[in-house]
Write an enzyme that holds these catalytic residues in place. Structure first.
Site, mmCIF file in Angstrom:
data_model
loop_
_atom_site.group_PDB
_atom_site.id
_atom_site.type_symbol
_atom_site.label_atom_id
_atom_site.label_comp_id
_atom_site.label_asym_id
_atom_site.label_seq_id
_atom_site.Cartn_x
_atom_site.Cartn_y
_atom_site.Cartn_z
ATOM 1 N N LYS A 174 101.235 34.603 62.488
ATOM 2 C CA LYS A 174 101.559 36.291 61.981
ATOM 3 C C LYS A 174 100.367 36.774 61.263
ATOM 4 O O LYS A 174 100.435 36.196 60.030
ATOM 5 C CB LYS A 174 102.677 36.503 62.354
ATOM 6 N N ASP A 209 99.583 41.899 74.802
ATOM 7 C CA ASP A 209 100.692 41.457 74.263
ATOM 8 C C ASP A 209 101.746 42.743 74.284
ATOM 9 O O ASP A 209 101.850 42.443 75.892
ATOM 10 C CB ASP A 209 101.480 40.306 73.059
ATOM 11 N N LYS A 252 106.217 38.038 78.832
ATOM 12 C CA LYS A 252 107.616 38.171 78.216
ATOM 13 C C LYS A 252 108.034 37.702 79.108
ATOM 14 O O LYS A 252 107.923 39.711 79.152
ATOM 15 C CB LYS A 252 107.038 38.772 76.933
#
Ligand code: OSB
Ligand code: MG
Length: 369
Positions: free
Chosen positions: A160, A241, A265
């Site tokens: 991250k 994303d 996702k």
């Protein structure tokens, strides 16, 4: 006979600090949902909006579920119709849609006596390679975490970023992680929308020497032009994303040639059908797809795992090594990776069952029956 619907909301802590460009995550809020069909068949789903918005969006999703209960309990839910209008516009609607769809698919695959991945595709795999995710904020702790991941057998590490105080510290943190993992391990970055397009290009030009596989969401999700600019100007592959909210946005990203890869996702795409439609669009255009969790508990994580196992030719590691980040999976299955791979649970459907004691331990507030 009719369907029965129930749910229980949970709130539980992360097991270690999760630093992202959008702030520190301490708790994960979500809900486990169950559907019982007329013939005794049952299915599980999980409502898990992205963690930084979860508490608000979960409330909205459960409010909607309350409204829809009567209709759902009268017959097999027609998701398209029930969630019309919520489908693409609202994060809560997409997260709820993913949960209801997962429960229906779990029920159907169980009825067929097949693992969900196998029910979706005859060529489904039984295990998928997964990446470790490094979330420690400090340079030393991030390097330690990355070293530990490689020792545990991971061949891809995701760090991250957009977390450090200065650009110099950001570069130092990436350098330390590359140093810790050595040259044979793949390194992925995830900025969670924390950079401007200019900043991303400047930083990625400096970071490219650390052999970065790709950077997820370098700019905010709404800035598709900015994403395309980063892809054109920076010497690092780019993945969308948070921007991948359904087939429509996926089409726009592909038309703009804004990404080398799309991250899928389930609470963001609105479920498995939508994710598979996006994957098909991407692959037609030579764009890779990466399935990841949204830090769900075990039900949502299992759903993402079955999706990953069912997608043809999925090559990059999936972001599913996240069970250990939460206090509990709330399932009897641990869903922990081994040597950089995550095996599908053996049973039919999702292959998971609810750990009642764990659910009681972490149950929170609203519940339906
Ligand atoms: O991809 C992974 O390895 C883990 C999943 C992950 O990082 C994540 C989890 C919850 C919300 C957002 C993200 C993300 O990829 O940005
Ligand atoms: Mg990401």
């Amino acid at each position: 006979m009719s369907w029965a619907l129930g749910w229980a909301a949970y709130r539980m802590p992360f097991t270690r600090p999760v630093a992202t460009a959008r702030g520190r995550l301490a708790f994960r809020a979500g809900a486990i949902l169950w559907l019982a069909g007329p013939d005794g068949v049952r299915g599980l789903g999980e409502v898990a909006p992205l963690p930084d918005l979860a508490e608000r969006e979960l409330g909205r999703a459960l409010g909607l579920l309350e409204e829809l209960r009567g209709e759902i309990e009268r017959g097999e839910p027609d998701l398209e119709r029930l969630l019309a209008g919520w489908r693409d516009g609202m994060p809560a609607g997409r997260a709820l849609r993913a949960a209801l769809e997962t429960a229906l698919l779990d029920a159907r695959a169980r009825q067929a006596g097949l693992p969900l991945a196998r029910w979706l595709s005859a060529e489904a795999r039984t295990a998928v390679p997964v990446n470790a995710v490094v979330t420690a904020p400090s340079i030393e702790a991030a390097a330690d975490e990355a070293r530990g991941a490689v020792a545990a057998g991971f061949r891809t590490v995701k760090l991250k970023v957009g977390v450090a105080e200065t650009e110099a510290a950001e570069v130092e943190r990436v350098a330390a992680v590359r140093e810790a993992i050595g040259s044979g391990v793949r390194l992925r970055l995830d900025a969670n929308g924390g950079w401007t397009s200019e900043q991303a290009v400047r930083l990625l030009r400096r970071l490219a020497v650390y052999e970065i596989d790709l950077v997820e969401q370098p700019v905010p999700a709404g800035d598709l032009e900015g994403l395309a600019a980063v892809r054109r100007r920076a010497p690092v592959a780019v993945a969308a994303d948070e921007a991948v909210t359904g087939p429509e946005t996926a089409r726009r990203i592909l038309e703009l040639e804004a990404a080398d890869a799309l991250v899928l996702k389930l609470p963001v795409t609105g479920g498995i059908a939508s994710a598979r439609e996006i994957a098909e669009l991407a692959v037609e255009r030579g764009c890779a797809v990466i399935v990841t969790s949204a830090f769900e508990a075990g039900v949502g994580l299992a759903a993402a795992l079955h999706l990953a196992a069912a997608l043809p030719g999925l090559s990059p590691a999936s972001g599913l090594a996240t069970a250990g980040l939460l206090a509990a999976t709330l399932t009897d299955e641990s869903l922990l990776p081994r040597r950089g791979c995550l095996c599908l649970p053996a049973g039919p459907g999702l292959g998971v069952s609810i750990d009642r004691a764990a659910l009681d331990r972490w149950r929170q507030g609203r519940e339906g029956r």
